[in-house]
Write an enzyme that holds these catalytic residues in place. Sequence first.
Site, PDB file in Angstrom:
ATOM      1  N   ASP A   1      61.126  54.825  72.391  1.00  0.00           N
ATOM      2  CA  ASP A   1      61.348  53.927  73.536  1.00  0.00           C
ATOM      3  C   ASP A   1      62.364  52.828  73.221  1.00  0.00           C
ATOM      4  OD1 ASP A   1      59.132  55.318  74.779  1.00  0.00           O
ATOM      5  OD2 ASP A   1      57.794  54.006  73.653  1.00  0.00           O
TER       6      ASP A   1
ATOM      7  N   GLU B   1      57.486  57.668  84.039  1.00  0.00           N
ATOM      8  CA  GLU B   1      57.390  56.359  83.393  1.00  0.00           C
ATOM      9  C   GLU B   1      58.770  55.902  82.931  1.00  0.00           C
ATOM     10  OE1 GLU B   1      54.546  57.015  80.291  1.00  0.00           O
ATOM     11  OE2 GLU B   1      55.771  58.506  79.257  1.00  0.00           O
TER      12      GLU B   1
END
Length: 302
Positions: free
Chosen positions: A25, A193
């Site tokens: 991420d 997401e």
Amino acid sequence: MATTFSDVRSYAAHWGLSGDVGVHDPSIIKEGNSWYVFSTGEGLQVLRSDNGTDFYRVPQIFLSAPSWWKTYVPKQEPMDVWAPDVKAYNGKVWLYYSISTFTKNTSAIGLVSASSVGAGNWKDEGVVISTNGTQNYNAIDPELVIDAKGDPWLAFGSFWTGLKLTKLDKNTMKPTGSLYSIAQRTVNDGAIEAPSITYRGGYYYLFASIDSCCSGVNSTYKIIYGRSKNITGPYVDKNGVSLMNNGGTILDSGNARWKGPGGQDVYDANLIVRHAYDAEDEGKPKLLISDLIWDSGGWPSY
């Protein structure tokens, strides 16, 4: 002859990275001649590069947990901090991040600020938004977005009813006003997401990750996108399908070596960073950086 997606990829500028590139991420920012990449991990992990390609690890952001974390996420594993987003705005650097319990929506988005990344004088700004398990959305995966007027917004969300957007106060950099829904899926358990929104040529482009992460080479993560004239939507893909209705044009679904690309961050509308699992190195998540290419219709590719 028509140009295919694979042709575009073969000519794309994928940065040749070296050094320590272990991330999950990632979010990127350039300060002076140095690049910094923030990522999921103990206390929020930080990589630095002084030339954009060779990276090395520098001290994490949190050496100990702020006391308020346990108030919002009692079962959070100590120092397990997720999916940061870093941006410079109004003379400061703002670093949003999330704490949560895996597969649960008892979560919180937090914020720290500094005069600069290099200065490292991070100040705890506390909780930004939280969910306690009763909401139909999940307060993780924050993304600071600056609109065409220079106003700040926060995009966030993971699974449940999808991706959300809320306007921020310029002074506190915390929510004020309504919560908008900008993308949702009803397939694959609602797996969407990691929103990242960038503005270019009169459109806001929403990038997101769909399907399954965090399973090494068995991950099915993919990066999708859509666009809208308004930051609050509706976002539609190249076929005109709404991202609120399972839409999204696939930007990257991986290849033989790089499995499950996602957790992306778009920087200045012309650079994209993400992680992918390296099939040639035990499925470890690693940093990938590529220049974004925009076609004549205003759609992105690598």
